[in-house]
Design a protein around this motif. Structure first.
Motif, PDB file in Angstrom:
ATOM      1  N   MET A   1      39.660  38.503  40.465  1.00 45.62           N
ATOM      2  CA  MET A   1      39.607  38.030  39.098  1.00 45.62           C
ATOM      3  C   MET A   1      38.182  38.164  38.548  1.00 45.62           C
ATOM      4  O   MET A   1      38.007  38.561  37.410  1.00 45.62           O
ATOM      5  CB  MET A   1      40.079  36.574  39.054  1.00 45.62           C
ATOM      6  CG  MET A   1      40.318  36.028  37.673  1.00 45.62           C
ATOM      7  SD  MET A   1      41.625  36.755  36.707  1.00 45.62           S
ATOM      8  CE  MET A   1      43.060  36.204  37.550  1.00 45.62           C
ATOM      9  N   ALA A   2      37.201  37.834  39.375  1.00 47.07           N
ATOM     10  CA  ALA A   2      35.807  37.925  38.916  1.00 47.07           C
ATOM     11  C   ALA A   2      35.417  39.375  38.631  1.00 47.07           C
ATOM     12  O   ALA A   2      34.598  39.634  37.743  1.00 47.07           O
ATOM     13  CB  ALA A   2      34.862  37.322  39.953  1.00 47.07           C
ATOM     14  N   ILE A   3      36.024  40.312  39.347  1.00 49.93           N
ATOM     15  CA  ILE A   3      35.719  41.727  39.123  1.00 49.93           C
ATOM     16  C   ILE A   3      36.175  42.153  37.727  1.00 49.93           C
ATOM     17  O   ILE A   3      35.493  42.932  37.059  1.00 49.93           O
ATOM     18  CB  ILE A   3      36.364  42.595  40.219  1.00 49.93           C
ATOM     19  CG1 ILE A   3      35.673  42.311  41.549  1.00 49.93           C
ATOM     20  CG2 ILE A   3      36.291  44.077  39.873  1.00 49.93           C
ATOM     21  CD1 ILE A   3      36.328  42.960  42.733  1.00 49.93           C
ATOM     22  N   LEU A   4      37.313  41.643  37.268  1.00 52.37           N
ATOM     23  CA  LEU A   4      37.773  41.972  35.917  1.00 52.37           C
ATOM     24  C   LEU A   4      36.811  41.444  34.857  1.00 52.37           C
ATOM     25  O   LEU A   4      36.657  42.044  33.795  1.00 52.37           O
ATOM     26  CB  LEU A   4      39.177  41.410  35.686  1.00 52.37           C
ATOM     27  CG  LEU A   4      40.280  42.015  36.547  1.00 52.37           C
ATOM     28  CD1 LEU A   4      41.586  41.277  36.332  1.00 52.37           C
ATOM     29  CD2 LEU A   4      40.444  43.492  36.246  1.00 52.37           C
ATOM     30  N   TYR A   5      36.177  40.325  35.153  1.00 55.21           N
ATOM     31  CA  TYR A   5      35.199  39.753  34.230  1.00 55.21           C
ATOM     32  C   TYR A   5      33.919  40.594  34.159  1.00 55.21           C
ATOM     33  O   TYR A   5      33.134  40.428  33.240  1.00 55.21           O
ATOM     34  CB  TYR A   5      34.797  38.346  34.666  1.00 55.21           C
ATOM     35  CG  TYR A   5      35.562  37.220  34.027  1.00 55.21           C
ATOM     36  CD1 TYR A   5      35.346  36.876  32.703  1.00 55.21           C
ATOM     37  CD2 TYR A   5      36.472  36.472  34.752  1.00 55.21           C
ATOM     38  CE1 TYR A   5      36.023  35.822  32.128  1.00 55.21           C
ATOM     39  CE2 TYR A   5      37.153  35.414  34.182  1.00 55.21           C
ATOM     40  CZ  TYR A   5      36.929  35.100  32.869  1.00 55.21           C
ATOM     41  OH  TYR A   5      37.585  34.056  32.298  1.00 55.21           O
ATOM     42  N   CYS A   6      33.683  41.452  35.118  1.00 52.00           N
ATOM     43  CA  CYS A   6      32.456  42.250  35.138  1.00 52.00           C
ATOM     44  C   CYS A   6      32.354  43.208  33.965  1.00 52.00           C
ATOM     45  O   CYS A   6      31.276  43.728  33.676  1.00 52.00           O
ATOM     46  CB  CYS A   6      32.346  43.040  36.437  1.00 52.00           C
ATOM     47  SG  CYS A   6      31.927  42.011  37.837  1.00 52.00           S
ATOM     48  N   PHE A   7      33.451  43.457  33.289  1.00 45.51           N
ATOM     49  CA  PHE A   7      33.417  44.311  32.113  1.00 45.51           C
ATOM     50  C   PHE A   7      32.475  43.676  31.082  1.00 45.51           C
ATOM     51  O   PHE A   7      32.528  42.468  30.847  1.00 45.51           O
ATOM     52  CB  PHE A   7      34.827  44.455  31.526  1.00 45.51           C
ATOM     53  CG  PHE A   7      34.897  45.397  30.376  1.00 45.51           C
ATOM     54  CD1 PHE A   7      34.937  46.758  30.593  1.00 45.51           C
ATOM     55  CD2 PHE A   7      34.914  44.932  29.076  1.00 45.51           C
ATOM     56  CE1 PHE A   7      35.002  47.642  29.533  1.00 45.51           C
ATOM     57  CE2 PHE A   7      34.973  45.803  28.010  1.00 45.51           C
ATOM     58  CZ  PHE A   7      35.017  47.165  28.239  1.00 45.51           C
ATOM     59  N   PRO A   8      31.607  44.467  30.450  1.00 42.81           N
ATOM     60  CA  PRO A   8      30.658  43.901  29.476  1.00 42.81           C
ATOM     61  C   PRO A   8      31.343  43.607  28.137  1.00 42.81           C
ATOM     62  O   PRO A   8      31.197  44.343  27.162  1.00 42.81           O
ATOM     63  CB  PRO A   8      29.598  44.994  29.349  1.00 42.81           C
ATOM     64  CG  PRO A   8      30.317  46.258  29.677  1.00 42.81           C
ATOM     65  CD  PRO A   8      31.360  45.885  30.698  1.00 42.81           C
TER      66      PRO A   8
END
Length: 113
Positions: A1-8
């Motif tokens: 889930m945190a990886i999806l948040y990495c999008f700027p």
């Protein structure tokens, strides 16, 4: 889930505003991050929310920093600087995410009852 948040998300929204004069990027950011917050809270806990938002701000900061050589970019978001707008939008984007997390808690408690 945190990886999806990495999008700027904030950079994407600001870039869409700058390049296309479109506020659609901000709407997409609100919807996607709210969905991520909802599902993150519903299926796990708040850790992906916290880490993800921090990572999103860092990646947005990186890409905004890369655009600072563009004079039109720097003057577009007046009276705020691009970095001030990054922080403001990042902070304001937390509000719908908190509502989504609260909704996820209510829905999860309702399903478990």
């Amino acid at each position: 889930m945190a990886i999806l948040y990495c999008f700027p998300f904030v950079y994407f929204s600001m870039y869409q505003d700058f390049a296309n004069r479109s506020m659609l990027g901000y709407l997409i950011m609100i919807v996607v991050t709210s969905l991520l917050a909802f599902f993150g809270k519903f299926f796990s806990n708040s850790i992906p929310f916290i880490i993800g938002n921090i990572l999103s701000v860092i990646t947005s900061f990186y890409f905004i920093h890369e655009m600072t050589g563009n004079e039109r970019w720097n003057g577009y978001f007046k009276p705020l600087t691009t970095y001030q707008l990054l922080m403001l939008v990042s902070f304001l984007n937390l509000i719908p995410q908190f509502f989504a997390m609260n909704l996820a808690n209510k829905y999860k408690n309702k399903v478990n009852d």
